[in-house]
Design a protein around this motif. Structure first.
Motif, PDB file in Angstrom:
ATOM      1  N   GLY A 135     -68.010 -40.955 -38.864  1.00  0.00           N
ATOM      2  CA  GLY A 135     -67.846 -41.423 -40.239  1.00  0.00           C
ATOM      3  C   GLY A 135     -69.152 -41.924 -40.829  1.00  0.00           C
ATOM      4  O   GLY A 135     -69.435 -41.711 -42.016  1.00  0.00           O
ATOM      5  N   ASP A 136     -69.967 -42.590 -39.992  1.00  0.00           N
ATOM      6  CA  ASP A 136     -71.289 -43.028 -40.454  1.00  0.00           C
ATOM      7  C   ASP A 136     -72.139 -41.826 -40.838  1.00  0.00           C
ATOM      8  O   ASP A 136     -72.846 -41.832 -41.846  1.00  0.00           O
ATOM      9  N   GLY A 137     -72.077 -40.800 -40.014  1.00  0.00           N
ATOM     10  CA  GLY A 137     -72.888 -39.611 -40.255  1.00  0.00           C
ATOM     11  C   GLY A 137     -72.570 -38.937 -41.575  1.00  0.00           C
ATOM     12  O   GLY A 137     -73.452 -38.323 -42.195  1.00  0.00           O
ATOM     13  N   LYS A 138     -71.334 -39.045 -42.027  1.00  0.00           N
ATOM     14  CA  LYS A 138     -70.950 -38.436 -43.297  1.00  0.00           C
ATOM     15  C   LYS A 138     -71.659 -39.106 -44.474  1.00  0.00           C
ATOM     16  O   LYS A 138     -71.757 -38.522 -45.555  1.00  0.00           O
ATOM     17  N   ASN A 139     -72.127 -40.332 -44.272  1.00  0.00           N
ATOM     18  CA  ASN A 139     -72.823 -41.050 -45.339  1.00  0.00           C
ATOM     19  C   ASN A 139     -74.306 -40.720 -45.405  1.00  0.00           C
ATOM     20  O   ASN A 139     -75.008 -41.196 -46.286  1.00  0.00           O
ATOM     21  N   ILE A 140     -74.796 -39.926 -44.440  1.00  0.00           N
ATOM     22  CA  ILE A 140     -76.209 -39.533 -44.425  1.00  0.00           C
ATOM     23  C   ILE A 140     -76.321 -38.113 -44.965  1.00  0.00           C
ATOM     24  O   ILE A 140     -75.832 -37.164 -44.358  1.00  0.00           O
ATOM     25  N   ALA A 141     -76.968 -37.974 -46.123  1.00  0.00           N
ATOM     26  CA  ALA A 141     -77.119 -36.645 -46.731  1.00  0.00           C
ATOM     27  C   ALA A 141     -78.174 -35.829 -46.012  1.00  0.00           C
ATOM     28  O   ALA A 141     -78.040 -34.617 -45.848  1.00  0.00           O
ATOM     29  N   SER A 142     -79.253 -36.491 -45.566  1.00  0.00           N
ATOM     30  CA  SER A 142     -80.323 -35.788 -44.859  1.00  0.00           C
ATOM     31  C   SER A 142     -81.193 -36.811 -44.144  1.00  0.00           C
ATOM     32  O   SER A 142     -81.112 -38.015 -44.408  1.00  0.00           O
ATOM     33  N   TYR A 143     -82.010 -36.306 -43.235  1.00  0.00           N
ATOM     34  CA  TYR A 143     -82.976 -37.167 -42.550  1.00  0.00           C
ATOM     35  C   TYR A 143     -84.201 -36.322 -42.251  1.00  0.00           C
ATOM     36  O   TYR A 143     -84.118 -35.115 -42.050  1.00  0.00           O
ATOM     37  N   GLU A 144     -85.347 -36.963 -42.272  1.00  0.00           N
ATOM     38  CA  GLU A 144     -86.604 -36.232 -42.095  1.00  0.00           C
ATOM     39  C   GLU A 144     -87.527 -37.000 -41.159  1.00  0.00           C
ATOM     40  O   GLU A 144     -87.773 -38.197 -41.366  1.00  0.00           O
ATOM     41  N   VAL A 145     -88.021 -36.325 -40.142  1.00  0.00           N
ATOM     42  CA  VAL A 145     -89.037 -36.900 -39.268  1.00  0.00           C
ATOM     43  C   VAL A 145     -90.383 -36.724 -39.963  1.00  0.00           C
ATOM     44  O   VAL A 145     -90.859 -35.604 -40.129  1.00  0.00           O
ATOM     45  N   VAL A 146     -90.977 -37.836 -40.372  1.00  0.00           N
ATOM     46  CA  VAL A 146     -92.263 -37.802 -41.059  1.00  0.00           C
ATOM     47  C   VAL A 146     -93.386 -37.616 -40.047  1.00  0.00           C
ATOM     48  O   VAL A 146     -94.303 -36.827 -40.236  1.00  0.00           O
ATOM     49  N   ASP A 147     -93.307 -38.371 -38.961  1.00  0.00           N
ATOM     50  CA  ASP A 147     -94.215 -38.222 -37.823  1.00  0.00           C
ATOM     51  C   ASP A 147     -93.524 -38.842 -36.628  1.00  0.00           C
ATOM     52  O   ASP A 147     -92.356 -39.248 -36.725  1.00  0.00           O
ATOM     53  N   ASP A 148     -94.185 -38.913 -35.494  1.00  0.00           N
ATOM     54  CA  ASP A 148     -93.526 -39.382 -34.266  1.00  0.00           C
ATOM     55  C   ASP A 148     -92.955 -40.792 -34.367  1.00  0.00           C
ATOM     56  O   ASP A 148     -92.010 -41.133 -33.654  1.00  0.00           O
ATOM     57  N   ARG A 149     -93.519 -41.595 -35.265  1.00  0.00           N
ATOM     58  CA  ARG A 149     -93.058 -42.981 -35.378  1.00  0.00           C
ATOM     59  C   ARG A 149     -92.318 -43.268 -36.677  1.00  0.00           C
ATOM     60  O   ARG A 149     -91.937 -44.423 -36.931  1.00  0.00           O
ATOM     61  N   THR A 150     -92.054 -42.255 -37.484  1.00  0.00           N
ATOM     62  CA  THR A 150     -91.475 -42.497 -38.799  1.00  0.00           C
ATOM     63  C   THR A 150     -90.339 -41.532 -39.095  1.00  0.00           C
ATOM     64  O   THR A 150     -90.473 -40.322 -38.909  1.00  0.00           O
ATOM     65  N   ILE A 151     -89.220 -42.076 -39.565  1.00  0.00           N
ATOM     66  CA  ILE A 151     -88.088 -41.243 -39.960  1.00  0.00           C
ATOM     67  C   ILE A 151     -87.485 -41.808 -41.239  1.00  0.00           C
ATOM     68  O   ILE A 151     -87.396 -43.025 -41.414  1.00  0.00           O
ATOM     69  N   THR A 152     -87.099 -40.911 -42.133  1.00  0.00           N
ATOM     70  CA  THR A 152     -86.461 -41.294 -43.387  1.00  0.00           C
ATOM     71  C   THR A 152     -85.037 -40.762 -43.420  1.00  0.00           C
ATOM     72  O   THR A 152     -84.799 -39.590 -43.117  1.00  0.00           O
ATOM     73  N   TYR A 153     -84.088 -41.638 -43.774  1.00  0.00           N
ATOM     74  CA  TYR A 153     -82.700 -41.243 -43.978  1.00  0.00           C
ATOM     75  C   TYR A 153     -82.412 -41.309 -45.471  1.00  0.00           C
ATOM     76  O   TYR A 153     -82.775 -42.287 -46.133  1.00  0.00           O
ATOM     77  N   ARG A 154     -81.758 -40.268 -45.990  1.00  0.00           N
ATOM     78  CA  ARG A 154     -81.322 -40.285 -47.387  1.00  0.00           C
ATOM     79  C   ARG A 154     -79.798 -40.321 -47.399  1.00  0.00           C
ATOM     80  O   ARG A 154     -79.142 -39.516 -46.727  1.00  0.00           O
ATOM     81  N   PHE A 155     -79.259 -41.278 -48.156  1.00  0.00           N
ATOM     82  CA  PHE A 155     -77.813 -41.477 -48.187  1.00  0.00           C
ATOM     83  C   PHE A 155     -77.146 -40.554 -49.196  1.00  0.00           C
ATOM     84  O   PHE A 155     -77.745 -40.158 -50.202  1.00  0.00           O
TER      85      PHE A 155
END
Length: 201
Positions: A135-155
């Motif tokens: 159910g949590d995953g359904k709230n995440i529209a996308s996610y992007e690995v920017v680099d090895d230490r950085t990740i962005t989640y878009r709701f």
């Protein structure tokens, strides 16, 4: 009763010695220490994405933490750093970017990176896995690995930031161990009985 052994895996330059007659707890955790816990039943699956019991959650939080953890304060519910050292919200309030702590590793020495965070979310979102947190995953529209230490989640939509951030806090699992696993039988994978560790224990 089952005695579960958790071995401290964090590193320290030199393990301090504790003088006889002193309180060991006062010196703090020491690399290589062992914590012995007696529990009333087998904790079962130790994969945080498909764990069956509430008790199991305590163990998975200690061994396989997420990017952040919930904290209850007098001001209300908030989040504290765990594997992430910091995070920043997008200007529109619909994305959050985490920066992971430097030097994170799994217990086999493999670096823990934002790719593990992305892989974990892919498992959560896959209906074949039947994760407790689907159910949590359904709230995440996308996610992007920017680099090895950085990740962005878009709701998928805006909302209460406390609730939105809560969908990104689940314990991480290692891509290098489970990347080729059959997702339909993840509960029965050997990892569920002998998981990797990335936390202090």
């Amino acid at each position: 009763m089952l005695a579960l052994l958790l071995t401290l895996s964090c590193t320290s330059p030199e393990a301090p010695t504790v003088a006889p007659g002193t309180d060991p707890a006062a010196s703090g955790p020491v690399d290589g220490d062992t914590l012995v816990l007696a529990v009333p039943f087998d904790p079962g699956i130790l994969n945080p994405l498909v764990a069956a019991y509430a008790l199991t959650g305590w163990y998975t939080l200690a061994t396989q933490p997420g990017l952040v953890e919930r904290k209850v304060t007098p001001e209300g519910l908030t989040y504290a750093p765990k594997l992430a050292e910091s995070w920043v919200w997008g200007d529109d309030g619909q994305s959050i970017t985490y920066t992971l702590k430097e030097g994170l590793k799994w217990d086999d020495g493999t670096p823990l990176t934002a790719h593990d965070a992305a892989f974990t979310m892919a498992l959560i979102q896959d209906p074949v896995v039947a994760s407790n947190w689907h159910g949590d995953g359904k709230n995440i529209a996308s996610y992007e690995v920017v680099d090895d230490r950085t990740i962005t989640y878009r709701f998928a939509s805006g909302g209460n930031p406390v609730l939105l951030q809560g969908t990104t806090m689940r314990g991480l699992v290692p891509k290098h161990v489970l990347g080729d696993a059959d997702r339909a039988t993840l509960r029965g994978h050997e990892y569920s009985k002998a998981p990797s560790a990335s936390g202090p224990w």
